[in-house]
Design a protein around this motif. Structure first.
Motif, PDB file in Angstrom:
ATOM      1  N   GLN A 105       0.836  -1.214   0.000  1.00 37.88           N
ATOM      2  CA  GLN A 105       0.000   0.000   0.000  1.00 37.88           C
ATOM      3  C   GLN A 105       0.869   1.261   0.000  1.00 37.88           C
ATOM      4  OE1 GLN A 105      -2.111  -1.109   3.594  1.00 37.88           O
ATOM      5  NE2 GLN A 105      -4.055  -1.277   2.474  1.00 37.88           N
ATOM      6  N   GLN A 106       1.960   1.215   0.756  1.00 33.14           N
ATOM      7  CA  GLN A 106       2.842   2.381   0.777  1.00 33.14           C
ATOM      8  C   GLN A 106       3.478   2.617  -0.585  1.00 33.14           C
ATOM      9  OE1 GLN A 106       5.751   2.375   3.910  1.00 33.14           O
ATOM     10  NE2 GLN A 106       4.236   2.766   5.522  1.00 33.14           N
ATOM     11  N   GLU A 107       3.827   1.548  -1.257  1.00 32.47           N
ATOM     12  CA  GLU A 107       4.430   1.699  -2.583  1.00 32.47           C
ATOM     13  C   GLU A 107       3.438   2.359  -3.548  1.00 32.47           C
ATOM     14  OE1 GLU A 107       7.547   1.923  -4.956  1.00 32.47           O
ATOM     15  OE2 GLU A 107       7.588   1.183  -2.887  1.00 32.47           O
ATOM     16  N   ARG A 108       2.182   1.933  -3.475  1.00 31.14           N
ATOM     17  CA  ARG A 108       1.168   2.544  -4.340  1.00 31.14           C
ATOM     18  C   ARG A 108       0.970   4.014  -3.961  1.00 31.14           C
ATOM     19  NH1 ARG A 108      -0.435   4.024  -8.816  1.00 31.14           N
ATOM     20  NH2 ARG A 108      -2.635   4.641  -8.957  1.00 31.14           N
ATOM     21  N   LEU A 109       1.011   4.300  -2.646  1.00 31.47           N
ATOM     22  CA  LEU A 109       0.850   5.678  -2.191  1.00 31.47           C
ATOM     23  C   LEU A 109       1.969   6.562  -2.740  1.00 31.47           C
ATOM     24  CD1 LEU A 109      -1.329   6.876  -0.275  1.00 31.47           C
ATOM     25  CD2 LEU A 109       0.408   6.870   1.504  1.00 31.47           C
ATOM     26  N   ARG A 110       3.190   6.056  -2.747  1.00 30.75           N
ATOM     27  CA  ARG A 110       4.306   6.826  -3.294  1.00 30.75           C
ATOM     28  C   ARG A 110       4.074   7.155  -4.764  1.00 30.75           C
ATOM     29  NH1 ARG A 110       9.100   6.149   0.083  1.00 30.75           N
ATOM     30  NH2 ARG A 110       8.778   4.472   1.601  1.00 30.75           N
ATOM     31  N   ALA A 111       3.601   6.190  -5.508  1.00 31.15           N
ATOM     32  CA  ALA A 111       3.351   6.411  -6.939  1.00 31.15           C
ATOM     33  C   ALA A 111       2.250   7.451  -7.147  1.00 31.15           C
ATOM     34  CB  ALA A 111       2.975   5.097  -7.614  1.00 31.15           C
ATOM     35  N   ILE A 112       1.199   7.366  -6.341  1.00 32.37           N
ATOM     36  CA  ILE A 112       0.101   8.344  -6.434  1.00 32.37           C
ATOM     37  C   ILE A 112       0.627   9.745  -6.134  1.00 32.37           C
ATOM     38  CG2 ILE A 112      -2.026   9.136  -5.335  1.00 32.37           C
ATOM     39  CD1 ILE A 112      -2.781   6.191  -4.959  1.00 32.37           C
TER      40      ILE A 112
END
Length: 657
Positions: free
Chosen positions: A148-155
């Protein structure tokens, strides 16, 4: 770069950035070094073998990142907004996503988050700051799993790029969509001096400001020119619609990852409103009264015109009604509103009368552009408080609108005194004095209210200085400051004819006060339309897609009850800079939310004698000085001595039952 001025504290008074020494090639290397230094400081906090305490964790965080903050303040917060050359725009495009990524590296550091969670303190100001950090880390995704954190970084990286693109598109489009004519007769009504100021190489260029209704619409006598200007204004930057839609979708996904129903719920959770229901209830109470006022005003304008009016006619005939019914001609007021006098004998003098502070212009200090003026600010005992910078004029490299921001934030911890900037967007005359509209005068007082919030801050920690308060509270002090524009003592000082020095006639002031009560329906309705449009974009559910952004905007206005053939939102989606390239997403409601406190506080001030040092000292102590170091609503109750009331706002805007 050993000579890079961004890599060391400024040698200038109060840490004013040495803009004259900064070159574009300094910025990216300084950002990279500043980011590396900050991460090393964070790593040292995490690796500290001692148990987490407030000083070795929270205060250490407050001391960290000073080089990076200096670079981002100069490049991303100042030059990119106020003097965005092609080179600066390219640097902003490069650094915006990298800045977002760096922020994620800090707020998603699990070791750091574990230390913060263990900190305890009994000190009230430290407790408030600790709660700020805990809230910020949770809302940044500190408790999410790795995927989830990885996706948050991309967003976050994509959102930063989109915000940069939106803002740069708008700066470009506002310049490209300026009204251009070869015939000065098209501009009849603006006055000979103003028309002369618009001449460029044999043509006449009227730039766009960042609102739907351009100020010139109130004066232009040619209806075809008014229509052209209105359409240029409301149809600019169509490429930003796709950016708005993608931004809204990403923000919804971001909110969903963090357990919120939508971005609006995510944003208001740590505001004074707390819930989406509270915001919708207050906005909803204002829509129908405002619509009723709009219909009454529209009928009056059609009667004045002698025909059905169009949106581009509204401002023009509103001005005609003011002249005929209220004996008020705004153009007759302009000769009494010269910029330098408004600032020095009005805005600054009111602050002196209210707070006892004084201002000395520092012609030896300079800003980032030749138009910027610098004053040193002194407290009642003569000690230096900080610096105030004013950048008054519009230019192609500058964003539209008006705003305040810090170049240096006040902090006892860092021994920093404030350096604040006000940006306006006044048309610079070709020669002679700069004469303001009444709206521009009120804007100058409003923005200086923000400046006072920064200048009079007296807190230990930079994260909670002055204007570092909830978004739906930050407009409160600035809106209160607008009241001094019409205070008789202040008005007598600055409203003087620029040639004769004669004071503004009392009958013109009376006419202004009467005329200001007209058109409140329009003013309220166009604001509500923008606030509810912002709200609609940010009530999008995670995973929901926007196939047709133009249709989405139209339906959003219809559903909210603020679609009107004669009244556009103050900002259409394509130039809604506040929410798509600023910090006001799901927060534009904050102006009217804050105005509830403002209207009630102004009534309190009038009941207690108005422009008196005792009142200023109380407002300074209870509201301005404490910044975000206390509960903001507690600060208001402390100032008023009671709970705030809605009735003064309804009376001010003519929205009583």
């Amino acid at each position: 770069m050993t000579d890079n001025p961004l890599l060391r504290p400024s040698h200038l008074p109060y840490g004013l950035p040495d803009f004259a020494a900064v070159r574009e090639e300094h910025i990216v290397p300084a950002f990279e070094q500043g980011a590396a230094e900050h991460l090393a400081e964070i790593a040292a906090i995490v690796a500290d073998p001692d148990p987490p305490t407030f000083d070795n964790t929270i205060a250490a965080l407050e001391r960290s990142g000073q080089t990076l903050n200096r670079v981002e303040t100069v490049a991303l917060h100042t030059l990119a907004a106020s003097d965005a050359t092609d080179g600066i725009q390219q640097i902003e495009r490069e650094l915006a996503p990298r800045s977002a990524g760096h922020r994620d590296a800090v707020f998603l550091d699990r070791g750091l988050w574990q230390r913060i969670k263990q900190v305890a303190t009994d000190d009230p100001e430290e407790s408030q700051l600790l709660e700020h950090y805990r809230t910020d880390f949770v809302k940044a995704g500190a408790d999410l799993d790795d995927e989830q954190q990885e996706r948050l970084r991309a967003i976050n990286a994509e959102l930063a790029e989109l915000a940069s693109d939106f803002g740069q598109n708008l700066v470009r489009a506002s310049a490209d969509s300026a009204l251009v004519t070869d015939d000065p007769a098209d501009l009849h009504g603006l006055g000979e001096e103003r028309i002369a100021a618009l001449e460029q190489d044999g043509r006449y260029v009227l730039p766009l400001l960042n609102t739907s209704v351009q100020p010139a619409l109130a004066q232009l006598t040619d209806r075809a020119t008014r229509e052209k200007l209105y359409r240029l204004s409301t149809e600019r930057a169509p490429e930003n619609l796709a950016i708005a839609a993608r931004t809204a979708e990403l923000r919804a996904e971001h909110a969903g990852l963090l357990g919120y129903t939508d971005h609006a719920a995510y944003k208001v959770a740590d505001q004074t409103a707390k819930t989406v229901e509270a915001v919708e209830e207050r906005l909803g109470r204002l829509v129908e009264p405002a619509r009723r006022n709009v219909e009454r005003e529209a009928a009056a304008l059609a009667e004045q015109a002698g025909h059905e009016i169009e949106p581009w006619d509204w401002a023009y005939y509103a001005e005609q009604v003011r002249k005929e019914r209220y004996d008020f001609d705004e153009e007759a007021l302009r000769p009494y509103l010269e910029l330098d006098r408004v600032i020095e004998q009005g805005v600054l003098h009111a602050a002196h009368l209210l707070y006892g502070i004084t201002f000395t212009e520092r012609t030896d200090l300079h800003g980032y552009h030749p138009d910027v003026r610098v004053w040193e600010v002194f407290d009642t005992d003569g000690t230096g408080l900080g610096l105030y910078l004013l950048d008054p004029y519009a230019r192609p490299t500058k964003e539209g609108g008006a705003w305040m921001h810090n170049l240096v934030a006040q902090s006892f911890l860092l021994d920093d005194r404030p350096v604040v900037v006000n940006n306006l967007n006044v048309t610079k005359p070709a020669s002679g004095p700069t004469l303001l509209t009444w709206d521009e005068v009120e804007t100058a007082f409003h923005e200086f209210g923000h400046a006072l919030h920064g200048l009079l801050s007296a807190v230990r920690f930079p994260l909670v200085e002055g204007t570092s308060v909830p978004r739906d509270f930050v407009e409160y002090p600035s809106q209160v400051n607008e009241v001094w524009a019409t205070d008789p003592e202040v008005l007598a000082g600055y409203a003087r004819h620029h040639e004769s020095g004669e004071p503004v006639p009392a009958e013109l002031v009376s006419a202004l006060e009467r005329a200001n009560r007209f058109n409140q329906g329009f003013s309220t309705f166009e604001y509500l339309a923008a606030a509810l449009l912002d709200w609609s974009w940010h009530r999008l559910a995670p995973g929901e897609k926007i196939e047709d952004p133009a249709t989405f905007e139209a339906r959003a206005l219809e559903r909210a009850g603020v679609a009107h053939p004669l009244v556009s939102p103050r900002y259409r989606s394509t130039y809604f800079l506040h929410i798509f390239a600023g910090d006001y997403s799901a927060g534009y409601y904050s102006y009217v939310w804050s105005e509830v406190l403002d209207a009630d506080s102004v009534e309190w001030l009038r009941e207690h004698g108005g422009l008196r040092r005792e009142n200023g000292d109380r407002f300074r102590e209870k509201v301005l000085a404490v910044g975000g170091s206390v509960d903001p609503m507690g600060a208001v109750r402390d100032f008023l001595g009671r709970e705030p009331r809605l009735e003064p706002l309804l009376a001010r805007r003519g929205l009583e039952a």
